[in-house]
Enzyme design. Sequence first.
Site, mmCIF file in Angstrom:
data_model
loop_
_atom_site.group_PDB
_atom_site.id
_atom_site.type_symbol
_atom_site.label_atom_id
_atom_site.label_comp_id
_atom_site.label_asym_id
_atom_site.label_seq_id
_atom_site.Cartn_x
_atom_site.Cartn_y
_atom_site.Cartn_z
ATOM 1 N N ARG A 169 35.361 -10.333 -13.423
ATOM 2 C CA ARG A 169 36.219 -9.878 -12.223
ATOM 3 C C ARG A 169 34.607 -10.522 -11.121
ATOM 4 N NH1 ARG A 169 36.095 -5.302 -9.049
ATOM 5 N NH2 ARG A 169 36.140 -2.832 -11.071
ATOM 6 N N HIS A 207 0.726 -1.279 -0.205
ATOM 7 C CA HIS A 207 0.033 -0.400 0.054
ATOM 8 C C HIS A 207 0.814 1.272 -0.054
ATOM 9 C CE1 HIS A 207 0.485 -1.339 3.613
ATOM 10 N NE2 HIS A 207 0.643 -0.518 4.409
ATOM 11 N N HIS A 267 28.187 -5.222 -11.242
ATOM 12 C CA HIS A 267 28.780 -5.438 -9.761
ATOM 13 C C HIS A 267 28.152 -6.649 -9.028
ATOM 14 C CE1 HIS A 267 31.960 -2.187 -10.076
ATOM 15 N NE2 HIS A 267 31.127 -1.709 -10.775
#
Length: 182
Positions: A164, A41, A130
Amino acid sequence: MTRDEQEIRALVRRILLDVLNQEAQASPGRGNSTVAIAADHGGYELKQQLIPWLQSLGYRVMDLGTDSKESVDYPDFAFAAARAVQQGQAEAAIIIDGAGIGSCMAANKAPGIRASMCYDERTARNAREHNHANVLTLGAGMMDLARAKAIVRAWLETPWGGGRHARRVAKIMDIERRFLRE
């Protein structure tokens, strides 16, 4: 840790990295993607304002409620949106409650979900690039429509960085896997 356990962990990490790279190919981009959206809500009005805007950008929107300002429990709507992503009905989900915190916690309980509560464009881009976030939570009481649109746009349009970051996200998913019941 035994050698067998090390080999199993290495195999699981390789599989997770493969899955994450495959997910990167299916990440929502501008248009032609389905985005689930849900709110309690406290987030109802902002959800109603974001739906036509998302559609104008070319997204298919799956509205999972709520349908009024009547008091409801945010975990129910957070789970519905997370489940839509988990089951492949939507490539991403946006969940809105008063602060964005509770919905983020609830959504992250669903396996495979990486929900992020973002409060500006920088955190939105970081969550996607990331952390490969697939669910965005927003606090309707913490921002106006213009800020919400800027966050949503940055989040949806930022691609998964992989590289990475994939190793780190695989470790997050490995933690989750350790706690899943067979």
